[in-house]
Scaffold this motif. Structure first.
Motif, PDB file in Angstrom:
ATOM      1  N   GLY A  88     -61.003 -23.400  36.463  1.00 33.42           N
ATOM      2  CA  GLY A  88     -60.680 -23.772  35.173  1.00 33.42           C
ATOM      3  C   GLY A  88     -62.050 -22.486  34.455  1.00 33.42           C
ATOM      4  O   GLY A  88     -61.156 -22.445  33.640  1.00 33.42           O
ATOM      5  N   TRP A  89     -62.455 -21.812  34.788  1.00 32.60           N
ATOM      6  CA  TRP A  89     -63.495 -20.691  34.088  1.00 32.60           C
ATOM      7  C   TRP A  89     -62.263 -19.673  33.877  1.00 32.60           C
ATOM      8  O   TRP A  89     -62.436 -19.115  32.483  1.00 32.60           O
ATOM      9  CB  TRP A  89     -64.344 -20.729  35.277  1.00 32.60           C
ATOM     10  N   ALA A  90     -60.861 -19.205  34.427  1.00 33.22           N
ATOM     11  CA  ALA A  90     -60.579 -18.632  34.527  1.00 33.22           C
ATOM     12  C   ALA A  90     -59.753 -18.755  33.803  1.00 33.22           C
ATOM     13  O   ALA A  90     -59.186 -17.591  32.940  1.00 33.22           O
ATOM     14  CB  ALA A  90     -59.800 -17.933  35.694  1.00 33.22           C
ATOM     15  N   ILE A  91     -59.111 -19.822  33.356  1.00 31.39           N
ATOM     16  CA  ILE A  91     -57.919 -20.287  32.140  1.00 31.39           C
ATOM     17  C   ILE A  91     -58.405 -19.262  30.659  1.00 31.39           C
ATOM     18  O   ILE A  91     -57.244 -18.358  30.362  1.00 31.39           O
ATOM     19  CB  ILE A  91     -58.066 -21.647  32.275  1.00 31.39           C
ATOM     20  N   PRO A  92     -59.436 -18.910  30.248  1.00 33.39           N
ATOM     21  CA  PRO A  92     -59.158 -18.514  28.535  1.00 33.39           C
ATOM     22  C   PRO A  92     -59.348 -16.585  28.742  1.00 33.39           C
ATOM     23  O   PRO A  92     -58.309 -15.892  28.640  1.00 33.39           O
ATOM     24  CB  PRO A  92     -60.684 -18.044  28.471  1.00 33.39           C
TER      25      PRO A  92
END
Length: 257
Positions: A27-31
């Motif tokens: 999730g941390w990579a989504i931005p």
């Protein structure tokens, strides 16, 4: 939209350990992934030569990454530093001046306004994610090179190095004041004007995320916690006037005898 929903789901406390684990894994990579996908779509949709496609990719990637912080980016690029200082007497560099006393204020001063206002961390104690104010964005982060991380600890005796923020009538910019104070009063003062401000982050509970945080700070992370803004922040000059503050420190302090 699905990726954005997945990101906010992973942040939300209702997702529990499974959501937090999913966030920590992917999730941390989504931005950073969302602007990249949008830029790829724009480049592939452009029926033009390769150089123009590459140009379209770069432009869309930057604009999509900056998004609502575009005014802050332009302001930071065009900003001029406006600082002043006065030394009435020198003080010794000792443990008394290893701390910053932050006066209670409803606003925070920013050195890197293009960065997200908050950052996330994981807690083994509550097996959850929680939010902190993003120290890399704050004006006070510039003091670390002069005082170390302990500069963010409050002191109660009234002596030492004080840090205050005063908002202008527009409440969007203000003045930062830093002072050495000793038994005789104010020994030296440094002021810098025209610093961008945001409301103080007073609702970030340390034991997890609350619903109001998801609606505001979670979206802020989704929009601005990406690699492009991180790289731009390392390239753009900070609002913190490091050169003038270093001169102030040289004039205001002396090494112990």
């Amino acid at each position: 939209m699905a990726l954005a929903a997945l990101y906010l789901f992973g942040l939300h406390p209702a997702s529990g350990m499974s959501g937090g684990t999913l966030f920590l894994l992917v999730g941390w990579a989504i931005p950073s992934l969302l602007p990249l996908l949008l830029a790829l779509w724009a480049a592939l949709s452009c029926r033009c030569r390769v150089p123009l496609r590459l140009g379209a990719f770069a432009i869309v990637l930057v604009l999509a990454s900056v998004n609502t912080h575009l005014p802050a980016l332009v302001g930071q690029m065009l900003a001029t530093k406006n600082s002043e200082w006065q030394v009435d007497r020198q003080v010794e560099r000792d443990d008394r001046y290893s701390f910053v006393q932050q006066e209670n204020a409803p606003v925070l001063a920013l050195a890197q306004p293009i960065l997200p206002r908050v950052t996330w961390h994981g807690s083994e104690r509550c097996m959850c994610l929680y939010l902190h104010g993003n120290g890399d964005a704050l004006y006070r982060a510039g003091l670390d090179d002069f005082f170390g991380k302990s500069a963010l600890i409050n002191v109660a005796d009234g002596y030492g190095f004080h840090f205050e923020v005063t908002a202008n009538p527009d409440e969007r910019t203000g003045t930062v004041t830093v002072q050495f104070r000793d038994q005789q009063g104010i020994a030296a003062t440094f002021r810098q004007h025209g610093i961008p401000l945001i409301p103080a982050l007073q609702d970030l509970g340390g034991d997890g995320l609350r619903g109001t945080n998801i609606a505001t700070h979670g979206v802020d992370l989704l929009l601005h916690d990406n690699i492009v803004l991180t790289l731009l922040s390392s390239w753009l000059p900070s609002y913190f006037d490091r050169q003038d503050f270093a001169a102030f420190m040289d004039a205001a302090t002396v090494s112990p005898q």
